[in-house]
Design a protein around this motif. Structure first.
Motif, short mmCIF file in Angstrom:
data_model
loop_
_atom_site.label_atom_id
_atom_site.label_comp_id
_atom_site.label_asym_id
_atom_site.label_seq_id
_atom_site.Cartn_x
_atom_site.Cartn_y
_atom_site.Cartn_z
N ARG A 139 1.11 9.50 -10.33
CA ARG A 139 0.32 9.16 -11.52
C ARG A 139 1.13 8.29 -12.48
O ARG A 139 1.17 8.52 -13.68
CB ARG A 139 -0.16 10.42 -12.22
CG ARG A 139 -1.07 11.29 -11.38
CD ARG A 139 -1.51 12.53 -12.11
NE ARG A 139 -2.37 13.36 -11.26
CZ ARG A 139 -2.88 14.53 -11.64
NH1 ARG A 139 -2.63 14.98 -12.86
NH2 ARG A 139 -3.64 15.22 -10.81
N PRO A 150 0.81 -1.23 0.00
CA PRO A 150 0.00 0.00 0.00
C PRO A 150 0.84 1.27 0.00
O PRO A 150 0.41 2.30 -0.53
CB PRO A 150 -0.83 -0.12 1.28
CG PRO A 150 -0.13 -1.12 2.13
CD PRO A 150 0.53 -2.06 1.19
N VAL A 151 2.05 1.21 0.59
CA VAL A 151 2.92 2.38 0.57
C VAL A 151 3.33 2.72 -0.87
O VAL A 151 3.25 3.87 -1.31
CB VAL A 151 4.17 2.14 1.45
CG1 VAL A 151 5.15 3.30 1.31
CG2 VAL A 151 3.76 1.95 2.90
N LEU A 198 0.16 6.36 -7.12
CA LEU A 198 -1.00 7.18 -7.45
C LEU A 198 -0.67 8.66 -7.36
O LEU A 198 -1.16 9.47 -8.17
CB LEU A 198 -2.17 6.82 -6.52
CG LEU A 198 -2.74 5.40 -6.69
CD1 LEU A 198 -3.81 5.14 -5.64
CD2 LEU A 198 -3.31 5.21 -8.10
N TRP A 199 0.14 9.02 -6.39
CA TRP A 199 0.53 10.43 -6.25
C TRP A 199 1.36 10.88 -7.44
O TRP A 199 1.20 12.00 -7.94
CB TRP A 199 1.30 10.62 -4.95
CG TRP A 199 1.75 12.02 -4.72
CD1 TRP A 199 0.98 13.11 -4.40
CD2 TRP A 199 3.10 12.51 -4.80
NE1 TRP A 199 1.75 14.23 -4.28
CE2 TRP A 199 3.06 13.90 -4.52
CE3 TRP A 199 4.33 11.90 -5.08
CZ2 TRP A 199 4.20 14.68 -4.51
CZ3 TRP A 199 5.47 12.68 -5.07
CH2 TRP A 199 5.39 14.05 -4.79
N LEU A 251 1.78 1.75 -3.55
CA LEU A 251 0.59 2.10 -4.31
C LEU A 251 0.24 3.57 -4.12
O LEU A 251 -0.07 4.28 -5.10
CB LEU A 251 -0.58 1.21 -3.89
CG LEU A 251 -1.93 1.52 -4.56
CD1 LEU A 251 -1.82 1.36 -6.07
CD2 LEU A 251 -3.02 0.62 -3.99
N ALA A 252 0.26 4.04 -2.89
CA ALA A 252 -0.05 5.45 -2.63
C ALA A 252 0.95 6.36 -3.34
O ALA A 252 0.57 7.40 -3.91
CB ALA A 252 -0.03 5.71 -1.12
N TRP A 253 2.19 5.98 -3.32
CA TRP A 253 3.23 6.77 -3.99
C TRP A 253 3.01 6.78 -5.51
O TRP A 253 3.15 7.81 -6.18
CB TRP A 253 4.60 6.20 -3.64
CG TRP A 253 5.75 7.12 -3.95
CD1 TRP A 253 5.69 8.37 -4.49
CD2 TRP A 253 7.12 6.84 -3.70
NE1 TRP A 253 6.94 8.90 -4.62
CE2 TRP A 253 7.85 7.99 -4.14
CE3 TRP A 253 7.82 5.77 -3.16
CZ2 TRP A 253 9.24 8.06 -4.06
CZ3 TRP A 253 9.19 5.84 -3.07
CH2 TRP A 253 9.89 6.97 -3.51
#
Length: 359
Positions: free
Chosen positions: A97, A87-88, A94-95, A90-92
């Motif tokens: 893009r 998840p870490v 998405l940020w 993944l969040a990065w």
């Protein structure tokens, strides 16, 4: 001075057109800006590489060498926690893009679910015939009598204790006597049972006593004994029960993951189990390692984990305040685990573990 054209739109000296709604930029400038932006599939190459590396580390954990600081065993001890990085990342991604990084994360997600997805569901079933439990009671336990009461309340039929000190042994024997009429203690390990036990003997798991090991008398060696084997007589036939407390594993800045004594103990215990003639075997104990660790291949090739077969979740047992690994094990052969769970905390730094088995 601004000149006004017939349409009422002003044009300043810089060549920009001003309207009432803001500044208008030539289409060619916008096109250049869009063209200069990286394509979503080209963004975040480091992120994508990190995701692929994470997946490969989990998939090929057995190939991580142990030659330097036992890195392989260390990674396998905390292997389920590698999923925290997903998840870490993944969040990065998405940020940033980054489409490539998001796609690359499919590898670690797939590998983690393949390895541990089965631990997310409750696999327990009713109908167990016998409940067995194991607990490292802790040499520094401030309340052995209270720990004994907690263990009696668990309702276990067969109870193994590890790290019994001479000072606390009397408290355990007194506190468990009424519920468990049969018991044996050899060195720092013991077994309490509601069913008759026989053929009890120490199991030499290769503990080290330093340079004087060969000269120590038998009585002293027995004091340091950390393994036993006994037979529990049940209505369905004999059950061979092993109780063991393997050597400690420590993370040392100089030596890395120090597991030498534990690994030797595991090999010796694996040989003893492999030579066992009984068709039904249960191993209870603090193995100071997880079943993912390659050091226990000699045991897991003959025995299977009750938690993996019939548990609910990972069943982490250590440390008691914030468990991060299951190093207290119930391994079986010839019997069917129906359920496996972790008992409430006692005065020890380990949590007790229990399992229901059937024939």
């Amino acid at each position: 001075m601004t000149q006004v054209d017939a349409a009422g739109t002003g044009q300043d000296g810089a060549g920009r057109r001003n309207t009432g709604s803001g500044t208008w930029r030539p289409p060619i400038r916008q096109a250049i800006r869009r063209a200069s932006r990286p394509d979503p599939w080209k963004r975040g190459p480091v992120l994508a590489a990190s995701a692929l590396l994470l997946g490969l580390l989990m998939l090929l954990h057995a190939e991580i060498p142990n030659r330097v600081g036992n890195l392989g065993s260390l990674a396998e001890t905390f292997l389920p926690w590698f999923g925290v990085f997903i998840p870490v990342l993944l969040a990065w991604a998405l940020w940033r893009r980054s489409a490539s990084a998001v796609a690359a994360l499919l590898l670690p997600v797939t590998v983690w679910l393949y390895l541990f997805g089965g631990m997310l569901s409750d696999k327990s079933h009713a109908g167990s015939y016998l409940t067995v439990a194991s607990h490292n009671v802790g040499a520094d336990n401030p309340d052995p009598a209270g720990t004994a009461r907690d263990l009696v309340a668990s309702g276990a039929d067969v109870l193994a204790l590890e790290e019994i000190t001479p000072q606390a042994q009397g408290a355990y024997e007194k506190g468990l006597a009424k519920a468990y009429p049969y018991h044996t203690v050899l060195g720092t390990v013991g077994l309490w049972s509601k069913l008759p036990i026989s053929e009890t003997r120490p199991v030499d798991i290769g503990m080290d006593y330093g340079p004087l090991a060969a000269t120590k008398p038998a009585a002293v060696k027995l004091t340091y004994n950390r393994g036993l084997r006994t037979t529990v007589t049940t209505h369905h036939g004999p059950l061979a029960v092993y109780v063991a407390h393997l050597g400690s594993a420590r993370v040392n800045p100089r030596a890395g993951f120090a597991t030498d004594s534990r690994d030797r103990n595991a090999q010796a215990l694996g040989k003893a189990v492999a030579a066992e003639k009984s068709k039904r075997v249960v191993l209870l104990g603090d193995l100071n390692g997880t079943t993912d660790d390659r050091a226990f291949a000699g045991l897991t090739s003959h025995l299977r984990s009750a938690q993996e077969v019939a548990g609910d979740g990972f069943g982490f047992s250590w440390p008691a305040k914030f468990p991060v690994a299951r190093i207290d094990q119930i391994l079986v052969h010839g019997v069917q685990p129906q359920s496996s769970w972790v008992l409430p905390a006692t005065g020890s730094d380990h949590l007790p573990v229990a399992a229901g088995i059937s024939w």
